[in-house]
Design an enzyme around this catalytic site. Sequence first.
Site, PDB file in Angstrom:
ATOM      1  CG  HIS A 243      -0.912 -31.071   0.071  1.00 37.02           C
ATOM      2  ND1 HIS A 243      -0.298 -30.210   2.099  1.00 37.02           N
ATOM      3  CD2 HIS A 243       0.148 -32.463   0.390  1.00 37.02           C
ATOM      4  CE1 HIS A 243       0.473 -31.103   2.667  1.00 37.02           C
ATOM      5  NE2 HIS A 243       1.087 -32.400   1.479  1.00 37.02           N
TER       6      HIS A 243
HETATM    7  C1  BDR Z   1       2.096 -29.336  -2.266  1.00 34.51           C
HETATM    8  O1  BDR Z   1       4.016 -29.952  -2.660  1.00 34.51           O
HETATM    9  C2  BDR Z   1       3.176 -30.728  -4.116  1.00 34.51           C
HETATM   10  O2  BDR Z   1       3.792 -32.376  -3.061  1.00 34.51           O
HETATM   11  C3  BDR Z   1       2.013 -31.683  -4.175  1.00 34.51           C
HETATM   12  O3  BDR Z   1       0.973 -31.321  -4.616  1.00 34.51           O
HETATM   13  C4  BDR Z   1       1.232 -30.009  -3.080  1.00 34.51           C
HETATM   14  O4  BDR Z   1       0.887 -28.633  -3.696  1.00 34.51           O
HETATM   15  C5  BDR Z   1       2.646 -29.571  -0.864  1.00 34.51           C
HETATM   16  O5  BDR Z   1       3.571 -29.391  -0.036  1.00 34.51           O
END
Ligand code: BDR
Length: 313
Positions: A243
Amino acid sequence: MPARDIIIDTDPGQDDAAAILLALASPEDINVLGITAVAGNVPLPLTQKNARSVCEFAGKVDVRVFAGCDAPMTRALVTAEHVHGKTGLDGPTLPDPKMPLQEKHGVDFIIETLRERPSGTVTLCPLGPLSNIATALTRAPDIAARIQEIVLMGGAYFEVGNITPAAEFNIYVDPEAADVVFKSGIKITVMPLDVTHKVLVTPERIKALRAVQTPVCDAMADMIDFFERFDTDKYGSSGAPLHDPCVTAYLIKPELFTGRHINVEIETRSELTLGMTVADWWGVTDRAPNAMFMGDVDAKGFFDLLTERLARL
Ligand code: BDR
Ligand code: CA
């Protein structure tokens, strides 16, 4: 173009680590003024420590790391150890950092930096819940007009949710903070799950990272291997989404991403859909656009960039 001055606001998190490393490996594009940690994937004592571990492991001991908010603005903290492990950075064993945590509170650092620097020259890059950013905006409303842009990872439209059926983790954890940010009038670019779920770490892509044969690329591959288990089990895909580095990749190569300038509102009241990003992708309301909401990405271009830049560290 001169390197862009940014503050990374983060809750590391293996994918946060990838985003930080990509920024630190790209000084010709990105100048990291500081990193502010926030509670999110794991509690604040771990996220601030993890941020320092990542910088130190990459040999960037001069980066200033600040601890910010240890909880959302009005709610109890929700964490994601089920994805990221007990430390938040499970996978490789990184040495405990020796570089100090800055004494100043992360929110004060954000406010002071924006007031000191020329107006319109600092970009904020939130990779976790928006508690630090919204607290800064609430405490010092004058900074809003001085922010060049906020480029954040959060939300979803077509992919809807990952922590609940309706909400993405970063927005869900502190929806009131997200609401402040999306109502701020600041230029906002969003990397939602719609984009990040297309950035899949396939076995070939991990292999390319390992083929670099450096401690940083090996550690990154180990981190991905760890949290990939959770996501591939969940989605049945050929690799887990990465992400947060979408944010820093965007600063380097914006042409990798496409989206729409649309209205995005945050659900803060409903129990069922709390933290939903209500994105008017199809333009069915007359609500004014307030965010560039990305929808597609050149995943190959993204991984080529990530691997090439991380190889420098
Ligand atoms: C986001 O949530 C976190 O677990 C990850 O680091 C990312 O920023 C994805 O939904
Ligand atoms: Ca994150």
